[in-house]
Enzyme design. Structure first.
Site, PDB file in Angstrom:
ATOM      1  N   PHE A 220       3.732 -55.040   2.133  1.00  0.00           N
ATOM      2  CA  PHE A 220       4.619 -55.175   0.980  1.00  0.00           C
ATOM      3  C   PHE A 220       6.085 -55.019   1.372  1.00  0.00           C
ATOM      4  O   PHE A 220       6.955 -55.674   0.808  1.00  0.00           O
ATOM      5  CB  PHE A 220       4.247 -54.147  -0.090  1.00  0.00           C
TER       6      PHE A 220
ATOM      7  N   GLU B 185       7.912 -53.666  -5.275  1.00  0.00           N
ATOM      8  CA  GLU B 185       8.538 -53.423  -3.977  1.00  0.00           C
ATOM      9  C   GLU B 185       9.912 -54.066  -3.835  1.00  0.00           C
ATOM     10  O   GLU B 185      10.827 -53.484  -3.239  1.00  0.00           O
ATOM     11  CB  GLU B 185       7.604 -53.895  -2.858  1.00  0.00           C
TER      12      GLU B 185
ATOM     13  N   HIS C 148       0.635 -48.217   7.185  1.00  0.00           N
ATOM     14  CA  HIS C 148      -0.582 -49.022   7.091  1.00  0.00           C
ATOM     15  C   HIS C 148      -0.393 -50.420   7.696  1.00  0.00           C
ATOM     16  O   HIS C 148      -0.786 -51.436   7.119  1.00  0.00           O
ATOM     17  CB  HIS C 148      -1.052 -49.132   5.631  1.00  0.00           C
TER      18      HIS C 148
ATOM     19  N   ARG D 128      -2.130 -46.135   9.788  1.00  0.00           N
ATOM     20  CA  ARG D 128      -3.064 -45.351   8.979  1.00  0.00           C
ATOM     21  C   ARG D 128      -3.997 -44.515   9.848  1.00  0.00           C
ATOM     22  O   ARG D 128      -4.374 -43.398   9.489  1.00  0.00           O
ATOM     23  CB  ARG D 128      -3.900 -46.311   8.121  1.00  0.00           C
TER      24      ARG D 128
ATOM     25  N   ASP E  62      -9.498 -52.081   4.375  1.00  0.00           N
ATOM     26  CA  ASP E  62      -8.665 -52.758   3.379  1.00  0.00           C
ATOM     27  C   ASP E  62      -8.608 -54.265   3.603  1.00  0.00           C
ATOM     28  O   ASP E  62      -8.254 -55.023   2.695  1.00  0.00           O
ATOM     29  CB  ASP E  62      -7.249 -52.180   3.381  1.00  0.00           C
TER      30      ASP E  62
ATOM     31  N   ARG F 246       1.723 -42.197   9.898  1.00  0.00           N
ATOM     32  CA  ARG F 246       2.180 -42.144   8.494  1.00  0.00           C
ATOM     33  C   ARG F 246       2.314 -40.683   8.054  1.00  0.00           C
ATOM     34  O   ARG F 246       3.213 -40.337   7.274  1.00  0.00           O
ATOM     35  CB  ARG F 246       1.209 -42.896   7.583  1.00  0.00           C
TER      36      ARG F 246
END
Length: 313
Positions: A83, A58, A109, A167, A117, A10
Site C-alpha cells: 500500500f 493510504e 510486510h 513480517r 496473505d 516490523r
C-alpha cells in the site's frame, strides 16, 4: 539456528519509534488502520497525542504526512509495503518526493515472506518503485539491530526515506561490539576472493550461510550487506567486484528493478563482471508458509549457494 535470537524487523520499527519518541518531540506517526501489524501501536500507546490513524486511505495518509512535514516536523507514515509503495505511489512521488519533504515511510510486510496473505500482499516491486523517485533514500535492513539503527538514521537525515521491513522473524546478526550504521555505506561481513555476494534484508543471513557452505568446498565468498539500496555504495561494490571478478545479488524482491538491477547498473559503468541475480522472477507470489515460500522461490541459503556454483561453473 534454533537457539539464535530472531526478531521481525516490523517489531524493531515499532520499538525504535518509541525509543525515539522519548528523546524527541518533533515528529509524529501516521498509520493506515494497521497499527497492530506495523507495530506503530507501541508508539500510539506511549505517545497518543502524536499518533494519527488515517484509516484505510493510504494516499490520504501520505498527503497528511507531507502536510505535517511542511511545518518543520518529521512525519513517519506506516503501512504495508504493497500500500505504501503501490497504492500510494502517486502521492509519495508528487507530495513527498517532489518537494523533498521530511517524511519517513515505514513499509512493513514486504516480499514473499508475508506468507499466507498471498500474492496481493506480497510486494516484490516496492524497491524498484521507490528507487525511481528522485531524492528518495531506500533502506532494507537485515535484522533487528540494523532496523532500529535505520529508523534513527532516517529521522536524523533530511529528505524522504523509504524503509522496508518484514513480517517474518529473522536472526539477529548485527548484535556485535562496535556496530555502526551509516546510510549509503555497505558492510563487508565476510571477506573472500572467488565471488562477491551482495545482499539486503533477510537475504543477508542466507548469504552468510551460503558462504559458509561454499567455504567447505574451498570457495571463498565475500559477503556484502547492502542495507542501503539507494544511494548505493558503489565504492565498496566496485572494489569487491574488481577483486573477485564475479557477483551474485540476493534480495527478497523482484529481480527486475531492485538491488540486483542497481548493482548491475553500477558495475556496467565501472567494473563489468558476470552477475547472477537471486530474487523473485517475473512472477507473482502465492499463499503459503513464509519459510516454505522462501525455499520454493530460491530465496534461502541453498538458492544463493546454487546461484554461486552456477556462476562459477
Amino acid at each position: 539456528m534454533a537457539d539464535v535470537k530472531k526478531v521481525a524487523t516490523r517489531q524493531s520499527y515499532g520499538e525504535a519509534l518509541v525509543e525515539l519518541g522519548a528523546e524527541h518531540d518533533d515528529f509524529v506517526v501516521f498509520d493506515a488502520d494497521l497499527a497492530a501489524a506495523t507495530q506503530t501501536g507501541k508508539f500510539k500507546a506511549a505517545y497518543p497525542e502524536r499518533f494519527f490513524d488515517a484509516g484505510i486511505a493510504e494516499g490520504n495518509m501520505m498527503g497528511l504526512a507531507a502536510g505535517v512535514a511542511t511545518t518543520g516536523r518529521v512525519a513517519f507514515a506506516s503501512t504495508f509495503a504493497m500500500f505504501a509503495a503501490g497504492r500510494a505511489f502517486e502521492q509519495v512521488r508528487n507530495s513527498i518526493g517532489y518537494p523533498h519533504l521530511n517524511v519517513k515511510i515505514g513499509a512493513t510486510h514486504a516480499g514473499i515472506s508475508v506468507g499466507e496473505d498471498g500474492a496481493t500482499h506480497q510486494c516484490n516491486e516496492d524497491i524498484a518503485l521507490m528507487r525511481t523517485i528522485p531524492g528518495m533514500t531506500v533502506i532494507v535492513p537485515s535484522d533487528d539491530v540494523e532496523a532500529k539503527a535505520a529508523v534513527r538514521a532516517a529521522y536524523e537525515m533530511d529528505g524522504p526515506v523509504y524503509m522496508r521491513f518484514g513480517r517474518l522473524a529473522v536472526p539477529v546478526i548485527n548484535d556485535v561490539p562496535g556496530y555502526t550504521f551509516e546510510v549509503g555505506r555497505a558492510k563487508v561481513l565476510r571477506e573472500g576472493t572467488d565471488v562477491t555476494i551482495v545482499a539486503c534484508g533477510l537475504m543477508v543471513q542466507a548469504a552468510l550461510e551460503a558462504a559458509e557452505a561454499l567455504a567447505a568446498d574451498g570457495v571463498s565468498a565475500e559477503v556484502i550487506n547492502m542495507h542501503t539500496v539507494k544511494p548505493l555504495d558503489t565504492e565498496t561494490l566496485v572494489a569487491s567486484a574488481a577483486k573477485t571478478g564475479k557477483v551474485v545479488t540476493a534480495e527478497e524482491h523482484s529481480v527486475i528493478g531492485g538491488l540486483g538491477s542497481a548493482v548491475c547498473d553500477a558495475l556496467a559503468e565501472r567494473c563489468p563482471v558476470p552477475v547472477r541475480k537471486v530474487g523473485v522472477g517475473d512472477v507473482f507470489g502465492e499463499s503459503g508458509p513464509a519459510v516454505d515460500l522462501l525455499a520454493k522461490y530460491g530465496l534461502d541459503a541453498a538458492g544463493v549457494e546454487r546461484a554461486v556454483r552456477e556462476l562459477l561453473a
